[in-house]
Design a protein around this motif. Structure first.
Motif: not given
Length: 202
Positions: A83-87, A94-97, A112-113
């Motif tokens: 969602l963040a990558r798509h704005g 703080s972590r990579i989903d 951090p995954v």
């Protein structure tokens, strides 16, 4: 660089290795363990993870994503990260989903995954590829799939995430509620709440 390292690079050692490479690949290319550690100590290669390195002369990339992609080829950015990558959200996770098909091994990473297990039957729906460099890419769910997942897992991720993402998505050019609903139909119990949210927001 010392003479040993120059020799390794000039003779097809470091020079023939890809931008990101494993310890085994380095040995196969003719580098000794001592030479590999000397290259690291001289800053010519950077450890990306256990037994995984990246050449210093390679293009700048997100090292955490490189590690995840190399550890698990099916890894797919999902939920808050997608969602963040798509704005679609302002939050900086703080972590990579990362999603994997249920039953797949979750590798240990320095990055951090937060690993998520998704149904193999629907895993590829809305899945695209995000190039990280010329040699590596990682899976990324489309905006529509990311919204569907936010609604589908709102009991765990919180309903605010799903509604905020949907609201912002509707303001984007090319947003198609019918396309979103068509995707939602492939996930049990998700179409109705998304349809109700669209009726309120539209």
């Amino acid at each position: 660089m010392g003479s040993a390292e120059r020799s390794a690079a000039d003779n097809g050692g470091l020079g023939v290795l890809p931008a990101t490479f494993t310890y085994s690949q380095a040995l196969s290319a003719g580098l000794t363990e001592w030479q590999l550690y000397r290259l690291r100590d001289h800053g010519l290669i950077e450890p990306v993870g256990r037994g995984l390195y990246r050449r210093h002369d390679a293009e700048a990339v997100d090292i955490d994503l490189i590690e995840v992609a190399r550890r698990s080829p099916l890894a797919t950015l999902c939920l808050t990260t997608a969602l963040a990558r798509h704005g679609l959200i302002d939050e900086i996770p703080s972590r990579i989903d990362v999603a994997l098909p249920r039953g797949r091994h979750r590798p240990v990473t320095i990055a951090p995954v937060a690993w998520h297990s998704f149904d193999p039957a629907t895993f590829d729906i809305g899945r695209t590829n995000l190039p990280l460099d010329l040699e590596t890419s990682i899976g990324l769910y489309s905006p529509e799939r990311s919204i569907v997942d936010a609604f589908r897992l709102r009991h765990r991720e919180g309903p605010d995430l799903a509604y905020a993402a949907l609201r912002r998505w509707l303001r984007q050019r090319g947003a198609s509620p019918s396309r979103l609903l068509a995707m939602a139909r492939q996930f049990p119990k998700v179409e109705r709440p998304i349809r109700e949210a669209l009726e309120i927001l539209l």
